[in-house]
Design a protein around this motif. Structure first.
Motif, PDB file in Angstrom:
ATOM      1  N   CYS A  71      11.487  -3.166  -2.246  1.00 29.67           N
ATOM      2  CA  CYS A  71      10.245  -2.324  -2.299  1.00 29.67           C
ATOM      3  C   CYS A  71       9.101  -3.155  -1.861  1.00 29.67           C
ATOM      4  O   CYS A  71       8.045  -2.664  -1.298  1.00 29.67           O
ATOM      5  CB  CYS A  71      10.378  -1.568  -3.571  1.00 29.67           C
ATOM      6  SG  CYS A  71      11.349  -0.244  -3.883  1.00 29.67           S
ATOM      7  N   ASN A  72       8.868  -4.369  -2.646  1.00 28.85           N
ATOM      8  CA  ASN A  72       7.697  -4.944  -2.641  1.00 28.85           C
ATOM      9  C   ASN A  72       7.454  -5.799  -1.144  1.00 28.85           C
ATOM     10  O   ASN A  72       6.573  -6.112  -0.519  1.00 28.85           O
ATOM     11  CB  ASN A  72       7.765  -6.315  -3.737  1.00 28.85           C
ATOM     12  CG  ASN A  72       6.305  -6.803  -3.915  1.00 28.85           C
ATOM     13  OD1 ASN A  72       5.375  -6.189  -3.510  1.00 28.85           O
ATOM     14  ND2 ASN A  72       6.394  -8.174  -4.285  1.00 28.85           N
ATOM     15  N   GLN A  73       8.623  -6.088  -0.656  1.00 25.53           N
ATOM     16  CA  GLN A  73       8.796  -7.073   0.622  1.00 25.53           C
ATOM     17  C   GLN A  73       9.155  -6.253   1.990  1.00 25.53           C
ATOM     18  O   GLN A  73       8.503  -7.047   2.815  1.00 25.53           O
ATOM     19  CB  GLN A  73       9.968  -8.136   0.571  1.00 25.53           C
ATOM     20  CG  GLN A  73       9.742  -9.002  -0.620  1.00 25.53           C
ATOM     21  CD  GLN A  73      10.891 -10.025  -1.094  1.00 25.53           C
ATOM     22  OE1 GLN A  73      11.834  -9.920  -0.211  1.00 25.53           O
ATOM     23  NE2 GLN A  73      10.911 -10.630  -1.945  1.00 25.53           N
ATOM     24  N   VAL A  74       9.388  -5.262   2.091  1.00 26.90           N
ATOM     25  CA  VAL A  74       9.450  -4.508   3.240  1.00 26.90           C
ATOM     26  C   VAL A  74       8.063  -4.363   3.944  1.00 26.90           C
ATOM     27  O   VAL A  74       7.917  -4.417   5.013  1.00 26.90           O
ATOM     28  CB  VAL A  74      10.317  -3.074   3.060  1.00 26.90           C
ATOM     29  CG1 VAL A  74      10.185  -2.286   4.351  1.00 26.90           C
ATOM     30  CG2 VAL A  74      11.846  -3.481   2.941  1.00 26.90           C
TER      31      VAL A  74
ATOM     32  N   MET B 218       7.986  -6.914 -12.157  1.00 21.64           N
ATOM     33  CA  MET B 218       7.831  -7.742 -10.864  1.00 21.64           C
ATOM     34  C   MET B 218       6.852  -7.422 -10.111  1.00 21.64           C
ATOM     35  O   MET B 218       6.638  -8.125  -9.241  1.00 21.64           O
ATOM     36  CB  MET B 218       9.162  -7.628 -10.379  1.00 21.64           C
ATOM     37  CG  MET B 218      10.402  -8.438 -10.851  1.00 21.64           C
ATOM     38  SD  MET B 218      11.851  -8.024  -9.811  1.00 21.64           S
ATOM     39  CE  MET B 218      11.458  -8.778  -8.176  1.00 21.64           C
ATOM     40  N   PHE B 219       6.266  -6.213 -10.100  1.00 23.97           N
ATOM     41  CA  PHE B 219       5.297  -5.764  -9.000  1.00 23.97           C
ATOM     42  C   PHE B 219       3.970  -6.107  -9.460  1.00 23.97           C
ATOM     43  O   PHE B 219       2.777  -5.925  -8.651  1.00 23.97           O
ATOM     44  CB  PHE B 219       5.220  -4.151  -8.981  1.00 23.97           C
ATOM     45  CG  PHE B 219       6.594  -3.763  -8.418  1.00 23.97           C
ATOM     46  CD1 PHE B 219       7.048  -3.757  -7.103  1.00 23.97           C
ATOM     47  CD2 PHE B 219       7.529  -3.354  -9.240  1.00 23.97           C
ATOM     48  CE1 PHE B 219       8.278  -3.123  -6.641  1.00 23.97           C
ATOM     49  CE2 PHE B 219       8.839  -2.669  -8.707  1.00 23.97           C
ATOM     50  CZ  PHE B 219       9.036  -2.683  -7.571  1.00 23.97           C
ATOM     51  N   GLY B 220       3.701  -6.862 -10.574  1.00 21.47           N
ATOM     52  CA  GLY B 220       2.415  -7.326 -10.877  1.00 21.47           C
ATOM     53  C   GLY B 220       1.852  -6.643 -11.969  1.00 21.47           C
ATOM     54  O   GLY B 220       2.229  -5.286 -12.217  1.00 21.47           O
ATOM     55  N   PRO B 221       0.703  -6.770 -12.265  1.00 15.49           N
ATOM     56  CA  PRO B 221      -0.012  -6.024 -13.227  1.00 15.49           C
ATOM     57  C   PRO B 221      -0.560  -4.666 -12.594  1.00 15.49           C
ATOM     58  O   PRO B 221      -0.618  -4.422 -11.600  1.00 15.49           O
ATOM     59  CB  PRO B 221      -1.240  -6.692 -13.638  1.00 15.49           C
ATOM     60  CG  PRO B 221      -1.496  -7.861 -12.688  1.00 15.49           C
ATOM     61  CD  PRO B 221      -0.207  -8.107 -11.828  1.00 15.49           C
TER      62      PRO B 221
ATOM     63  N   HIS C  23       0.326  -1.726   0.174  1.00 16.34           N
ATOM     64  CA  HIS C  23       0.421  -0.997  -0.956  1.00 16.34           C
ATOM     65  C   HIS C  23       0.047  -1.741  -2.085  1.00 16.34           C
ATOM     66  O   HIS C  23       0.312  -2.856  -2.474  1.00 16.34           O
ATOM     67  CB  HIS C  23       2.133  -0.595  -1.003  1.00 16.34           C
ATOM     68  CG  HIS C  23       2.368   0.218   0.059  1.00 16.34           C
ATOM     69  ND1 HIS C  23       2.835  -0.400   1.371  1.00 16.34           N
ATOM     70  CD2 HIS C  23       2.627   1.437   0.172  1.00 16.34           C
ATOM     71  CE1 HIS C  23       3.197   0.645   2.139  1.00 16.34           C
ATOM     72  NE2 HIS C  23       3.125   1.660   1.638  1.00 16.34           N
ATOM     73  N   THR C  24      -0.675  -0.998  -3.308  1.00 12.94           N
ATOM     74  CA  THR C  24      -0.819  -1.501  -4.379  1.00 12.94           C
ATOM     75  C   THR C  24       0.321  -1.691  -5.357  1.00 12.94           C
ATOM     76  O   THR C  24       1.445  -1.400  -5.064  1.00 12.94           O
ATOM     77  CB  THR C  24      -1.886  -0.484  -5.278  1.00 12.94           C
ATOM     78  OG1 THR C  24      -1.166   0.684  -5.435  1.00 12.94           O
ATOM     79  CG2 THR C  24      -3.041  -0.073  -3.992  1.00 12.94           C
TER      80      THR C  24
END
Length: 332
Positions: free
Chosen positions: A135-138, A198-201, A220-221
């Protein structure tokens, strides 16, 4: 002569057009530093991420499972290589980045500071952790920095395969004994919240998101990606036959998304600051591997230097025209 203002305008136009910034192009120093920080953290995460799963290679339950796990860990090493190479195009050497990691000056993903307590965790990491990574890297395949985006294309393809491998392992266990099903549920319970982190704060507490979005590094945020991951994971969990440890997890018809509880951000920041269950262990292992591999790096460098000297010594010298080798007979 091109002025700095003109260079900044060209950079802004490239970002606005959603085109790629290449290493040879002018870029603001803050953009370069932000990229080095993000790409280095990503590379470190791939290398540190080999540890929790590599821990189970010798204890895999079958030769097939061992081969799968070996291939995955090997892939992660390759991902780190691609990303360190992308960082090098920004002027940051691999040695420099690794030394900063060991010294605590750079970070890696918080998820890898949690232990893998059973072989089941190999499947859960594949499903949830690699799923979150996808989800984060695509979106990073379309990031504004060329080498980073191109590296992510292959990384994402392989991460997608890893997720399917993890899910297949858990599905196999869910078709097994009651004890195996309990192991899967227990593992999912432990990794669900760290996976969300994992997606950060949250966006209102993320110091870098706004600028990275403006530069096109991110598209994306953190909260958008986290929501996408939750929405994606619920149907998969239902098919698998497991639940997530969140009593507030339910479909919101009005929003068109699942509602979920707020992760424990105090725990997240504690882990980021080095107080997680395995922070010290992960860095100590990385430092030991770095120190023990010094002789290999030195030998490779010495061999490269000797080869360069030998090539230079054997190269033809002189600047005159080549000798006339025409014979009397051929001249006739």
């Amino acid at each position: 002569m091109t002025t700095e203002a003109q260079l900044e305008a060209q950079f802004a136009d490239t970002i606005e057009a959603k085109d790629r910034i290449e290493p040879r192009d002018w870029m603001p120093e803050a953009y370069r530093k932000t990229l080095i920080r993000q790409v280095a953290q990503h590379a470190h995460s791939e290398i540190i991420g080999m540890q929790p799963e590599g821990n189970w290679i010798t204890r895999a339950p079958s030769l097939r499972r061992k081969a799968i796990l070996l291939a995955k860990v090997q892939d992660e090493a390759g991902h780190g290589l691609y990303l360190y190479s992308a960082a090098e195009t920004l002027g940051a050497s691999r040695n420099e980045l690794t030394e900063k990691l060991i010294a605590g000056k750079q970070k890696y993903s918080s998820i890898f500071n949690y232990p893998t307590l059973s072989y089941t965790d190999v499947g859960t990491i594949g499903w949830l952790v690699d799923g979150a990574a996808i989800c984060n890297q695509v979106p990073l395949c379309r990031t504004s920095f060329g080498p980073y985006g191109r590296a992510m294309i292959r990384v994402c393809k392989e991460e997608s395969f890893h997720q399917r491998q993890g899910y297949e392992l858990l599905m196999t266990m869910m078709r097994g004994t009651d004890e195996q099903r309990e192991m899967v549920q227990e593992s999912v319970n432990r990794f669900w919240w760290p996976a969300l982190m994992m997606f950060g704060p949250p966006d209102d507490d993320s110091p870098n998101t706004a600028q990275s979005m403006e530069w096109g590094i991110k598209t994306h945020t953190n909260d958008e990606l986290r929501q996408k991951f939750v929405d994606m994971s619920i149907p998969q969990a239902e098919a698998l036959g497991v639940t997530f440890p969140d009593e507030n997890l339910k479909w919101n018809e009005e929003r068109g998304h699942y509602d979920f509880s707020t992760p424990d951000w105090d725990e997240f920041w504690s882990v980021v600051k080095g107080n997680g269950p395995c922070n010290d262990q992960r860095i100590a292992h990385r430092k030991r591997a770095w120190d023990e591999g010094k002789w290999v790096r030195d030998a490779a460098l010495a061999f490269a230097e000797q080869s360069a000297e030998a090539t230079a010594a054997s190269a033809p010298t002189g600047t005159g025209a080549p000798a006339d080798t025409t014979t009397e007979e051929t001249a006739k």
